[in-house]
Enzyme design. Structure first.
Site, short mmCIF file in Angstrom:
data_model
loop_
_atom_site.label_atom_id
_atom_site.label_comp_id
_atom_site.label_asym_id
_atom_site.label_seq_id
_atom_site.Cartn_x
_atom_site.Cartn_y
_atom_site.Cartn_z
N GLY A 48 -2.14 10.97 -3.46
CA GLY A 48 -2.84 9.98 -4.27
C GLY A 48 -3.05 8.71 -3.46
N GLN A 53 -4.39 -0.23 -2.11
CA GLN A 53 -3.74 0.18 -0.86
C GLN A 53 -4.69 0.11 0.34
OE1 GLN A 53 -2.12 4.00 -2.78
NE2 GLN A 53 -0.56 3.51 -1.25
N CYS A 91 5.54 6.96 -0.89
CA CYS A 91 4.30 6.19 -1.06
C CYS A 91 3.73 5.89 0.32
CB CYS A 91 4.59 4.89 -1.81
SG CYS A 91 3.13 3.85 -2.02
N LEU A 92 2.41 6.04 0.46
CA LEU A 92 1.78 5.79 1.75
C LEU A 92 1.92 4.33 2.18
CD1 LEU A 92 -1.51 7.86 1.30
CD2 LEU A 92 0.51 8.49 2.64
N HIS A 133 2.22 7.05 -10.86
CA HIS A 133 2.43 6.34 -9.60
C HIS A 133 1.20 5.52 -9.22
CE1 HIS A 133 4.10 6.25 -5.31
NE2 HIS A 133 2.84 5.87 -5.14
N GLU A 134 0.01 6.14 -9.37
CA GLU A 134 -1.22 5.46 -8.96
C GLU A 134 -1.60 4.35 -9.94
OE1 GLU A 134 -2.06 5.98 -6.00
OE2 GLU A 134 -0.84 7.77 -5.77
N HIS A 137 0.21 1.35 -9.10
CA HIS A 137 -0.39 0.61 -7.98
C HIS A 137 -1.40 -0.42 -8.47
CE1 HIS A 137 1.06 2.06 -4.13
NE2 HIS A 137 0.95 3.31 -4.50
NI NI Z 1 1.86 4.94 -3.57
#
Ligand code: NI
Length: 155
Positions: A48, A53, A91-92, A133-134, A137
């Protein structure tokens, strides 16, 4: 085009994203951004990616799903299940860090699709987790804010 993924200390990653205009979604700028986000997510082996981000404080999310990608604009979680499951998340924007996070087991998400049309989707299991999760963000919240137990992560 691959975009640079910002990390947890970037102010945009920590900002509250604004809703997108349905008409803008159908336009060339949004379509290019969506394609770039999907490419960036795949290149990073992510499941995701949220627009903050990559430096855009707008409510736009891509999620790897089956053979393709789900695109959610202005997502709103409704009817989250009372039951929660605790599993490991990464998480990226926080590379190499993993922790246990409790998430609703199932939910309904309302959103605009890439044509700017309202849709809804029932999600369970991993998809429900990724949606939460997204959407987090988009409020500047990261998984590390929700964990009280960090883990080693999968090899
Ligand atoms: Ni993330």
């Amino acid at each position: 085009m691959r975009l640079k993924i910002l990390t947890k200390d970037d102010p945009v990653v920590r900002s509250v994203a604004r809703p997108v205009d349905p008409a803008w979604l159908k336009g060339p700028e949004a379509q290019r951004l969506i394609a770039d986000m999907i490419e960036t997510m795949r290149a990073a082996n992510g499941i995701g990616l949220a627009a903050p981000q990559i430096g855009r404080a707008i409510q736009l999310v891509t999620i790897a799903h089956r053979d393709g990608a789900l695109v959610l604009a202005n997502p709103e979680i409704r009817r989250p299940s009372r039951r929660q499951l605790t599993e490991e998340e990464g998480c990226l924007s926080v590379p190499g860090v993993f922790g246990l996070v409790a998430r609703h087991e199932r939910l309904t998400v309302h959103f605009l699709d890439t044509d700017g049309q309202p849709r809804s989707l029932e999600a369970t299991g991993l998809l429900a987790r990724v949606v939460q999760h997204e959407v987090d963000h988009l409020h500047g919240t990261l998984a590390i804010d929700r964990t009280n137990r960090f883990t080693a992560g999968r090899p």
